[in-house]
Design an enzyme around this catalytic site. Structure first.
Site, PDB file in Angstrom:
ATOM      1  CB  SER A 107      -0.895   0.093   1.303  1.00  0.00           C
ATOM      2  OG  SER A 107      -0.214  -0.192   2.415  1.00  0.00           O
ATOM      3  CE  LYS A 108       5.128   0.728  -4.033  1.00  0.00           C
ATOM      4  NZ  LYS A 108       4.174  -0.382  -4.394  1.00  0.00           N
ATOM      5  NE  ARG A 109      -3.090   2.516   2.711  1.00  0.00           N
ATOM      6  CZ  ARG A 109      -4.092   3.019   1.814  1.00  0.00           C
ATOM      7  NH1 ARG A 109      -3.707   3.760   1.030  1.00  0.00           N
ATOM      8  NH2 ARG A 109      -4.970   2.252   2.003  1.00  0.00           N
TER       9      ARG A 109
END
Length: 280
Positions: free
Chosen positions: A94-96
């Site tokens: 998700s590369k939050r």
């Protein structure tokens, strides 16, 4: 079980460093899924069954689900993996990257809603944006370091006053300060094997590296293994998504995915054999 322990068990049980990415693009699905409201679930579960014996885990990319309103299907897929292949870790890609209070909710989304064993995150906002994930002490936190896209160099190759490129500063920061749970990893792209080797040198042998970029993106398997694996021939999760998912658009899509997964696993293992023969 801690993420790193589960990952080590999967590497050894399946004799595989291959991570299968789940990036469902309905425009590329076989004809049999046309007008199927559960197409994303059915397709991804079919891929999971076809590839699980040859993989060390699965990496669903949340954007492919969220853009199609398929979060419930993603929950079902994660539950299916947990039930049927409990030894295989799930990495939610998700590369939050957001402030701490918001990151707390992203962490709950990943670890409660989707039951992920690890999540990918963006380090750009610093330590307080990472801390909420580290509060889940058994969960993996895989931090973007040297990404596989060409534009990643715009920032990741920026140099500090002492000449250190930003991506290596991130690697050192994670290894020396942020990895207090022992569950951190780094994302480094297969398209830049020289940088993979530099990252491995900075972080030591134990930290897992998630390596996208083989298959459709053209990363070289042998160079990736030589650069990223530790002395035990482990330490990496080499991801392939589109090359496996869309190996065939025909009725043989399951068999084609199985064949591609086997071939990719075997190519990686052959490279691991080359590693064992190389002088250390």
């Amino acid at each position: 079980m801690k993420f790193t322990d589960k990952l080590k068990d999967a590497w050894q049980k399946n004799n595989s460093l291959l991570m299968v990415g789940l990036d469902p693009d309905t425009s590329r699905f076989p004809e049999e899924f046309k007008n199927n409201p559960q197409a994303i679930y059915d397709f991804c579960v079919g891929i999971v069954d076809a590839t699980a014996p040859y993989a060390c885990g699965f990496k669903p990319q949340i954007a492919y689900f969220a853009s199609q309103g398929a979060e419930e299907q993603l929950m079902g897929i994660c539950e299916y993996i947990k039930t049927n292949y409990p030894h295989l870790p799930i990495v939610l890609d998700s590369k939050r990257g957001d402030i701490g209070t918001t990151a707390e909710h992203y962490a709950r989304e990943a670890f409660e809603r989707y039951q992920a064993d690890a999540i990918t995150v963006n380090p750009y906002m610093g330590s307080d944006s990472i801390d909420p994930y580290l509060a889940w002490e058994d969960k993996g936190v895989i931090i973007l370091c040297r990404t596989s896209n060409q534009g990643g160099s715009d920032l990741q190759f920026a140099t500090l006053a002492d000449g250190t490129p930003l991506y290596l500063y991130v690697a050192k920061l994670v290894a020396e300060k942020w990895n207090r749970t022992g569950q951190c990893g780094l994302v480094v792209g297969a398209t830049f094997p020289e940088e993979i080797a530099k990252v491995r040198q900075v972080v030591g042998s134990d930290m897992p590296l998630l390596i996208p970029g083989i298959g459709a993106q053209g990363g070289d398997v042998l160079n990736t293994v030589l650069a990223g694996c530790n002395a035990a021939g482990e330490g990496v999760l080499i991801n392939s998504s589109r090359a496996i998912l869309y190996a065939s658009a025909g009725s043989d899509w399951r068999e084609a995915a199985t064949k591609m997964a086997i071939n990719t696993r075997d190519e990686i293992n052959q490279a691991r054999h080359s590693l064992s023969l190389a002088p250390r």
